[in-house]
Design a protein around this motif. Structure first.
Motif, PDB file in Angstrom:
ATOM      1  N   ASP A  52       0.928  -1.232   0.226  1.00  0.00           N
ATOM      2  CA  ASP A  52       0.125   0.004  -0.110  1.00  0.00           C
ATOM      3  C   ASP A  52       0.769   1.157   0.014  1.00  0.00           C
ATOM      4  O   ASP A  52       0.241   2.307   0.013  1.00  0.00           O
ATOM      5  N   LYS A  99      -2.856  12.636  -5.011  1.00  0.00           N
ATOM      6  CA  LYS A  99      -3.650  13.095  -3.949  1.00  0.00           C
ATOM      7  C   LYS A  99      -3.772  11.778  -3.043  1.00  0.00           C
ATOM      8  O   LYS A  99      -3.779  10.596  -3.239  1.00  0.00           O
ATOM      9  N   TYR A 100      -3.465  12.535  -1.774  1.00  0.00           N
ATOM     10  CA  TYR A 100      -3.495  11.496  -0.239  1.00  0.00           C
ATOM     11  C   TYR A 100      -4.962  11.436  -0.111  1.00  0.00           C
ATOM     12  O   TYR A 100      -5.672  12.319   0.046  1.00  0.00           O
ATOM     13  N   SER A 101      -5.050   9.840   0.389  1.00  0.00           N
ATOM     14  CA  SER A 101      -6.377   9.588   0.938  1.00  0.00           C
ATOM     15  C   SER A 101      -6.551  10.482   2.480  1.00  0.00           C
ATOM     16  O   SER A 101      -7.695  10.689   2.790  1.00  0.00           O
ATOM     17  N   GLN A 102      -5.583  10.718   3.006  1.00  0.00           N
ATOM     18  CA  GLN A 102      -5.629  11.443   4.601  1.00  0.00           C
ATOM     19  C   GLN A 102      -4.576  12.663   4.380  1.00  0.00           C
ATOM     20  O   GLN A 102      -3.667  12.299   4.699  1.00  0.00           O
TER      21      GLN A 102
END
Length: 214
Positions: A1, A24-27
């Motif tokens: 991941d 783009k980051y998920s968090q």
């Protein structure tokens, strides 16, 4: 991941322009570290911190000093669209005014008006009639007129200059802004490729320094 592979749909391409990859980051609000390894024993590390900053509500008085000189003729449509967007993005509790300039300058209101439905309607109607009909590009006098107005107690003043041309007396304009940067932040939005880059960069620099010290 923690790894990803990126390839081209067609497999090959001619690299005749920059290849831009958007990640783009998920968090996005979590602190993180990214390490780049050149394969030869050298590494580069980027640390990203996203602090949770909360700022007090700031009341502002906004002036839009708009270039209406002859050189704006081909950019009137874009100017009107930009100003309409500005008008619909203003904070609720603010004052504003619009000053068009060329060889002379004209104010929309004698004094800044509180932002409400009535003043927005007047501004919208005024912007729809803006034209390149005021002659040459003389920015000193309209800026000086703004600085001469008394500051509204409890409101910070921000001035946005929209222009496409070179200013003949650049150094005089810069000195005028420098003398008044304690009570006014000035931003210059350059339009087109003939704008004075010296002026735009200076306005940004002065406003940034002022922001650091308030």
């Amino acid at each position: 991941d923690t790894q990803a592979s990126i390839g081209l749909d067609a497999g090959v391409t001619e690299l005749d322009k920059d290849l831009v990859i958007l990640i783009k980051y998920s968090q996005p609000h979590e602190p993180r570290a990214m390490v780049e390894d050149d394969g030869k024993g050298s590494k580069a590390v980027m640390l990203t911190f996203f602090p949770n900053l909360e700022f007090a509500e700031s009341k502002t008085e906004l002036f839009f000093v708009v270039d209406r000189s002859g050189s704006m003729q081909s950019k009137v449509k874009e100017l009107r669209e930009a100003m309409q967007l500005f008008m619909r993005s203003l904070p609720v509790d603010c004052y504003f005014n619009i000053i068009g300039f060329g060889s002379s300058h004209q104010k929309l209101f004698p004094n800044s008006k509180r932002y409400n439905d009535e003043s927005l309607g007047l501004a919208t109607k005024h912007i729809s009639t803006l034209g390149a009909d005021l002659g040459g590009t003389e920015i000193y006098q309209p800026l000086n007129a703004v600085f001469q107005m008394p500051v509204i107690p409890g409101y910070s003043r921000q001035v946005f200059v929209l222009t496409d041309g070179q200013v003949r007396n650049t150094e005089d304009v810069i000195e005028l802004v420098r003398k008044n940067n304690i009570k006014s932040r000035v931003f210059c939005l350059g339009i087109g490729d003939s704008v004075s880059h010296h002026l735009v960069i200076f306005f940004f620099f002065i406003s940034f320094i002022f922001y650091l010290f308030i």
